[in-house]
Design an enzyme around this catalytic site. Structure first.
Site, PDB file in Angstrom:
ATOM      1  N   GLU A  35      15.412   4.585   1.772  1.00  5.48           N
ATOM      2  CA  GLU A  35      16.772   5.389   1.966  1.00  5.48           C
ATOM      3  C   GLU A  35      16.203   6.666   1.857  1.00  5.48           C
ATOM      4  O   GLU A  35      15.625   7.370   0.999  1.00  5.48           O
ATOM      5  CB  GLU A  35      17.658   5.148   0.378  1.00  5.48           C
ATOM      6  CG  GLU A  35      18.788   5.842   0.839  1.00  5.48           C
ATOM      7  CD  GLU A  35      19.875   5.551  -0.283  1.00  5.48           C
ATOM      8  OE1 GLU A  35      19.599   4.746  -1.038  1.00  5.48           O
ATOM      9  OE2 GLU A  35      20.950   6.199  -0.424  1.00  5.48           O
ATOM     10  N   ARG A 267       7.207  -4.376  -9.043  1.00  2.95           N
ATOM     11  CA  ARG A 267       7.445  -2.862  -8.628  1.00  2.95           C
ATOM     12  C   ARG A 267       6.187  -2.456  -9.354  1.00  2.95           C
ATOM     13  O   ARG A 267       5.653  -2.801 -10.501  1.00  2.95           O
ATOM     14  CB  ARG A 267       8.501  -2.159  -8.997  1.00  2.95           C
ATOM     15  CG  ARG A 267       8.876  -1.971 -10.414  1.00  2.95           C
ATOM     16  CD  ARG A 267      10.245  -1.342 -10.937  1.00  2.95           C
ATOM     17  NE  ARG A 267      10.371  -0.220 -10.397  1.00  2.95           N
ATOM     18  CZ  ARG A 267      11.185   0.311  -9.295  1.00  2.95           C
ATOM     19  NH1 ARG A 267      11.934  -0.458  -8.765  1.00  2.95           N
ATOM     20  NH2 ARG A 267      11.356   1.716  -9.147  1.00  2.95           N
ATOM     21  N   LYS A 277      13.509   7.851  -8.383  1.00  5.53           N
ATOM     22  CA  LYS A 277      13.892   9.462  -7.760  1.00  5.53           C
ATOM     23  C   LYS A 277      14.930  10.084  -8.591  1.00  5.53           C
ATOM     24  O   LYS A 277      14.694  11.249  -8.614  1.00  5.53           O
ATOM     25  CB  LYS A 277      14.742   9.268  -6.492  1.00  5.53           C
ATOM     26  CG  LYS A 277      13.850   8.952  -5.074  1.00  5.53           C
ATOM     27  CD  LYS A 277      14.515   8.613  -3.983  1.00  5.53           C
ATOM     28  CE  LYS A 277      14.079   7.082  -3.488  1.00  5.53           C
ATOM     29  NZ  LYS A 277      14.866   6.587  -2.591  1.00  5.53           N
TER      30      LYS A 277
HETATM   31  P1  ATP Z   1      13.968   4.719  -6.645  1.00 11.17           P
HETATM   32  O1  ATP Z   1      14.089   3.551  -7.516  1.00 11.17           O
HETATM   33  O2  ATP Z   1      12.757   5.532  -7.003  1.00 11.17           O
HETATM   34  O3  ATP Z   1      15.077   5.332  -6.480  1.00 11.17           O
HETATM   35  P2  ATP Z   1      14.310   3.011  -4.494  1.00 11.17           P
HETATM   36  O4  ATP Z   1      13.822   1.678  -4.644  1.00 11.17           O
HETATM   37  O5  ATP Z   1      15.623   3.379  -4.546  1.00 11.17           O
HETATM   38  O6  ATP Z   1      13.533   4.098  -5.263  1.00 11.17           O
HETATM   39  P3  ATP Z   1      14.120   3.203  -1.775  1.00 11.17           P
HETATM   40  O7  ATP Z   1      13.959   4.178  -0.651  1.00 11.17           O
HETATM   41  O8  ATP Z   1      15.133   2.299  -1.714  1.00 11.17           O
HETATM   42  O9  ATP Z   1      13.732   3.629  -2.966  1.00 11.17           O
HETATM   43  O10 ATP Z   1      12.741   2.220  -1.446  1.00 11.17           O
HETATM   44  C1  ATP Z   1      12.232   1.719  -0.339  1.00 11.17           C
HETATM   45  C2  ATP Z   1      11.240   0.646  -0.665  1.00 11.17           C
HETATM   46  O11 ATP Z   1      10.342   1.066  -1.472  1.00 11.17           O
HETATM   47  C3  ATP Z   1      11.884  -0.528  -1.231  1.00 11.17           C
HETATM   48  O12 ATP Z   1      11.250  -1.614  -0.492  1.00 11.17           O
HETATM   49  C4  ATP Z   1      11.455  -0.660  -2.604  1.00 11.17           C
HETATM   50  O13 ATP Z   1      11.442  -1.874  -3.096  1.00 11.17           O
HETATM   51  C5  ATP Z   1      10.173  -0.021  -2.690  1.00 11.17           C
HETATM   52  N1  ATP Z   1       9.666   0.697  -4.127  1.00 11.17           N
HETATM   53  C6  ATP Z   1      10.431   1.667  -4.556  1.00 11.17           C
HETATM   54  N2  ATP Z   1       9.992   1.835  -5.699  1.00 11.17           N
HETATM   55  C7  ATP Z   1       8.949   1.041  -5.843  1.00 11.17           C
HETATM   56  C8  ATP Z   1       7.873   0.805  -6.801  1.00 11.17           C
HETATM   57  N3  ATP Z   1       7.884   1.423  -7.971  1.00 11.17           N
HETATM   58  N4  ATP Z   1       6.945   0.086  -6.681  1.00 11.17           N
HETATM   59  C9  ATP Z   1       6.665  -0.890  -5.613  1.00 11.17           C
HETATM   60  N5  ATP Z   1       7.770  -0.581  -4.567  1.00 11.17           N
HETATM   61  C10 ATP Z   1       8.773   0.216  -4.573  1.00 11.17           C
HETATM   62 MG    MG Z   2      17.228   2.346  -3.713  1.00  7.84          MG
END
Ligand code: ATP
Ligand code: MG
Length: 567
Positions: A35, A267, A277
């Site tokens: 995102e 994760r 984030k």
């Molecule tokens: P955050 O929890 O930091 O806000 P998010 O998952 O909301 O991260 P996105 O931009 O939606 O951020 O994530 C894009 C991709 O990255 C998703 O497929 C998510 O599963 C993966 N991702 C995010 N954080 C991790 C992590 N700690 N380990 C592995 N993959 C991750």
């Molecule tokens: Mg997200």
């Protein structure tokens, strides 16, 4: 990309192998769907390496899809930074760069199809009522009074929602599944809401926006993704993912034979940092760091400034692997991966980080000569460089002890050591201030002891110290970093915590995570270009900062120490 390491076996590869063998899929199509509401962090690197790595190894493809369904939080700046970070890690989406907003029209048509088939309805309850009627884990939810609207009425209301006839929050579109489902995600989840907001790509074209859980599976289906890989917290969303695909396929709008499947993996959790984030924004707002690209931040743009390498991240991703159960990876594992790559590639240079003056009494004033040092000890083809030598040098303060402790083989009165790549010297004296600070050390050289000359070997000394000519040195800043947090799991409860105690991760910050010092460096370092990487002998790996370096005045960041010396 050079030398991809051999692909490790993991459960996702087993699934893909079985799918290919059974003919469920002809080729592998994955996607990385961030995102654009912030910068990518180390956790995203794991997901990027996994998704793009699978596409590479199976000769399939991986799409970069910006999941831009929330108009109020997303910005072009983040889109640009995400693209740059994926490229920097060494991956290429080719022609397959997409935005969820590319599909708004199609997603809308799917929603109309769901309404027509009786699988979705417009709910006009307030957000508050929707929340309270959802029930709890132990109590079923309550059907909305609007749940049995006719398809005709729903369609007309949904069209009016799209046409902008209603204010924000007055209606939503919900899936009609089961308000008593033990899985909360299936209790008539909201699919669309009204948001009179400007979108970074579609402008004011839309005032209804799909929710993630709706847009995600359907975007996967539109792009013919075969393996939609996400983190474990989405496991409970998978029944909704499948339900939506099945219902839209049943309406004839998707091919039921080519639907994507979701798979979940653990994760990345890394000690001594936070990977969310939201928390990264908090760090910036609390002024604990200087922005998203502060070299102490666990973002990819910060890692780049810190001197971490894409090869190091890819090695890390391979090493930690992919599993189904959550766990913590120690930060030192990441550092070791960076070190491995830097050891192979970084040119060696000399820097004296805590300089004290050494005067060589039998070297004439104004004398200058060159010494030669290899650029890389294991790679002679990288050549040697000349280092100027003269009467006055800088050496490390802790390479001298007035009264040497047992086992100290460096400089002390009367002792002999080798000045690396130059002469053997004998200490003849020193000066110190009234409070004991050494201000000058004196020595004489043995003129026939120069490294690389025939007589050099007759000198047997135990100590070997590095130095920089005082008249030629580049005096410039080094930034030394320590862990951003003083505790491995910032903000987490610890053994012995009182039950009422609530910890805040900001309280676990390490107050000494950044120290800037002025060092004396060998003169060639003055010409280092941003992102040039070096090993400063005995001190670790350093990189010329991408942002704060200027021509003739590089600022160096310590990427990582030579050994895992952090306590
Ligand atoms: P955050 O929890 O930091 O806000 P998010 O998952 O909301 O991260 P996105 O931009 O939606 O951020 O994530 C894009 C991709 O990255 C998703 O497929 C998510 O599963 C993966 N991702 C995010 N954080 C991790 C992590 N700690 N380990 C592995 N993959 C991750
Ligand atoms: Mg997200």
């Amino acid at each position: 990309m050079t030398n991809p390491p051999p692909a490790p076996v993991n459960f996702i590869r087993h699934i893909i192998d079985a799918d290919l063998t059974a003919g469920r899929v002809q080729s592998v199509v994955t996607r990385f769907p961030p995102e654009p509401n912030g910068y990518l962090h180390f956790g995203h690197a794991k997901s990027i390496c996994l998704n793009f790595g699978l596409a590479r190894d199976y000769q399939g493809r991986c799409h970069l899809r910006l999941d831009d369904t929330n108009p109020t939080r997303e910005e072009q700046e983040y889109v640009d930074a995400i693209e740059a970070a994926v490229k920097w890690l060494g991956f290429d989406w080719g022609a397959h760069h997409y935005f969820a907003s590319d599909y708004f029209e199609q997603l809308y048509e799917f929603a109309e199809a769901l309404i027509q088939d009786g699988h979705a309805y417009v709910d006009s309850q307030s957000a508050e009522d929707i929340r309270t009627h959802r029930g709890t884990l132990t109590a079923a939810g309550k059907n909305s009074p609007f749940r049995d609207r006719s398809a005709q009425e729903n369609l007309s209301l949904f069209r009016d929602m799209r046409a902008g006839k209603f204010p924000d929050g007055s209606h939503v579109l919900r899936a009609k599944i089961d308000m008593a489902s033990p899985n909360m995600n299936l209790r008539d989840p909201v699919l669309y809401r009204i948001r009179h907001a400007e979108h970074h790509r579609t402008g004011k074209q839309w005032c209804i926006y799909p929710l993630y859980d709706y847009a995600h599976p359907l975007s996967d289906a539109i792009e013919q993704i075969t393996h939609s890989i996400c983190t474990l917290e989405f496991e409970d969303h998978r029944p909704l993912y499948d339900w939506l695909l099945e219902k839209v396929a049943a309406s004839g709008k998707l091919n039921p034979q080519a639907l994507p499947h979701q798979f979940e993996f653990a994760r990345l959790n890394l000690t001594y940092v936070v990977l969310s984030k939201r928390k990264l924004v908090d760090l910036i707002e609390a002024k604990a760091v200087n922005g998203w690209d502060d070299p102490r931040m666990p973002t990819l743009m910060a890692a780049r400034r810190r001197g971490y390498t894409p090869e190091g991240f890819r090695r890390f991703a391979e090493m930690i692997g992919v599993s189904k159960s959550d766990g913590w990876i120690d930060y030192s594992v990441l550092e070791e991966c960076m070190r491995d790559h830097l050891n192979d590639t970084a040119l060696r240079r000399i820097a004296v980080i805590d300089p004290v003056k050494l005067v060589l009494e039998n070297v004439p004033e104004g004398h200058e000569e060159e010494c030669f040092a290899p650029n890389h000890p294991q790679q002679p083809d990288l050549g040697k460089r000349a280092i100027p030598f003269s009467r006055e040098l800088w050496i490390e303060r802790d390479d001298f002890q007035e009264t040497p402790v047992k086992g100290f083989f460096r400089l002390s009165p009367g002792a002999q050591v080798r000045l690396r790549y130059a002469y053997v010297i004998e200490c003849t004296g020193f000066e110190k201030t009234a409070d004991g600070e050494v201000t000058e050390i004196r020595a004489k050289i043995f003129p026939d002891s120069k490294s690389g000359t025939p007589g050099a070997d007759q000198y047997k000394v135990k100590g070997n110290i590095h130095w920089v000519s005082k008249a030629h040195a580049y005096i410039g800043p080094l930034r030394m970093f320590d862990r951003l947090f003083a505790h491995p799991t910032p903000g987490a409860r610890r053994e012995g915590d009182a039950p009422e105690l609530e910890r805040n991760f900001l309280d676990d910050l390490n107050p000494n995570s950044l120290t800037e010092i002025q060092a004396a460096m060998e003169p060639s370092l003055k010409d280092a270009k941003p992102e040039d990487r070096f090993q400063f002998e005995r001190h670790g790996y350093f990189v010329a900062d991408l942002k704060d370096s200027s021509a003739g005045a590089p600022v160096f960041n310590r990427t990582v120490t030579l050994k895992d010396s952090w306590k």
